[in-house]
Design an enzyme around this catalytic site. Structure first.
Site, short mmCIF file in Angstrom:
data_model
loop_
_atom_site.label_atom_id
_atom_site.label_comp_id
_atom_site.label_asym_id
_atom_site.label_seq_id
_atom_site.Cartn_x
_atom_site.Cartn_y
_atom_site.Cartn_z
N ILE A 82 10.12 41.62 78.05
CA ILE A 82 11.14 40.96 77.25
C ILE A 82 10.83 39.48 77.08
O ILE A 82 10.75 38.73 78.06
CB ILE A 82 12.54 41.12 77.89
CG1 ILE A 82 12.79 42.59 78.28
CG2 ILE A 82 13.61 40.60 76.94
CD1 ILE A 82 12.70 43.57 77.13
N LYS A 83 10.67 39.06 75.82
CA LYS A 83 10.45 37.64 75.54
C LYS A 83 11.80 36.93 75.49
O LYS A 83 12.71 37.32 74.76
CB LYS A 83 9.72 37.46 74.21
CG LYS A 83 8.24 37.74 74.28
CD LYS A 83 7.56 37.49 72.95
CE LYS A 83 7.23 36.05 72.74
NZ LYS A 83 6.42 35.85 71.51
N ILE A 84 11.89 35.87 76.28
CA ILE A 84 13.12 35.10 76.42
C ILE A 84 12.82 33.64 76.10
O ILE A 84 11.84 33.09 76.62
CB ILE A 84 13.68 35.19 77.86
CG1 ILE A 84 13.89 36.65 78.29
CG2 ILE A 84 14.94 34.37 78.00
CD1 ILE A 84 15.14 37.30 77.76
#
Length: 216
Positions: A82-84
């Site tokens: 997951i890119k945050i």
């Protein structure tokens, strides 16, 4: 050093995998929008091709929304990361997700200080944007060097993904510095194959071979 492809185009990913040099993929909302297929479907297709990390980015700006999106995206495939975004809410989401065993990639990083905070929050990966730093007359690769030193000093397990790569030189410098990963646009990856001396050598070998066959 691992090489990721920075794309959401299925044909490019297939080529990279066929060449045997792609270890993972990073995407973002802009890249996925260019792919022309629904977001989750695109991520699922990529995961079926690449047996490695596939970064998919959340679009919420608050930590509650990020966590909810992340949990849903993580269900697509075990390889989804997951890119945050690098924000206070983003790091709060990273901390929660890390306790749940969901891997995260903190993106839009423009300083070693930000990378330090991301690692302390439990990020699996951090993505410093070197090309965009160069665009504003800063040394993007110097930032990467600082991050490598900090992580080495304190034994952080967060892996460094050198991002916003503009040319093969960025990839070379990342490898020389000892970065864990470079995420590379397909056009840049193609350029890495070629050198004029290689082309001249192939042409010479072919000419010599044709002469040899003609003389038999």
């Amino acid at each position: 050093m691992k090489i990721f492809l920075d794309t959401a185009k299925i044909d490019e990913i297939k080529k990279g995998v066929e060449w045997g040099i792609v270890d993972g993929v990073t995407t973002n909302p802009t890249l996925v929008s260019k792919a022309g297929t629904p977001f989750k479907e695109t991520i699922k297709q990529i995961c079926e091709i690449v047996q490695g990390p596939v970064s998919a980015e959340v679009v919420s700006s608050d930590w509650q929304g990020m966590v909810e999106e992340a949990r849903n995206l993580a269900k697509i495939d075990e390889h989804v990361v997951i890119k945050i975004p690098m924000t206070p809410d983003g790091l709060k989401a990273v901390k929660i997700l890390s306790t749940e065993g969901i891997k995260t990639n903190v993106t839009l990083v423009f300083s070693a200080n930000q990378s330090l905070l991301a690692a302390k929050a439990g990020a699996s990966y951090v993505s410093p944007f070197v090309g965009r730093m160069d665009d504003i007359a800063n040394d993007g690769m110097r930032m990467v060097e600082e991050i490598i030193t900090i992580y080495s000093n304190y034994g952080f397990e967060t892996e460094i993904i050198v991002a916003s790569i503009r040319h093969p030189r960025h990839v070379l410098e990342a490898a020389l510095m000892g970065a864990d990963i470079a995420t590379v646009p397909f056009a840049v990856l193609e350029k890495m194959f070629y050198h004029p001396m290689t082309d001249l050598g192939i042409e010479r070998f072919l000419r010599d071979w044709e002469k040899y066959k003609a003389g038999r």
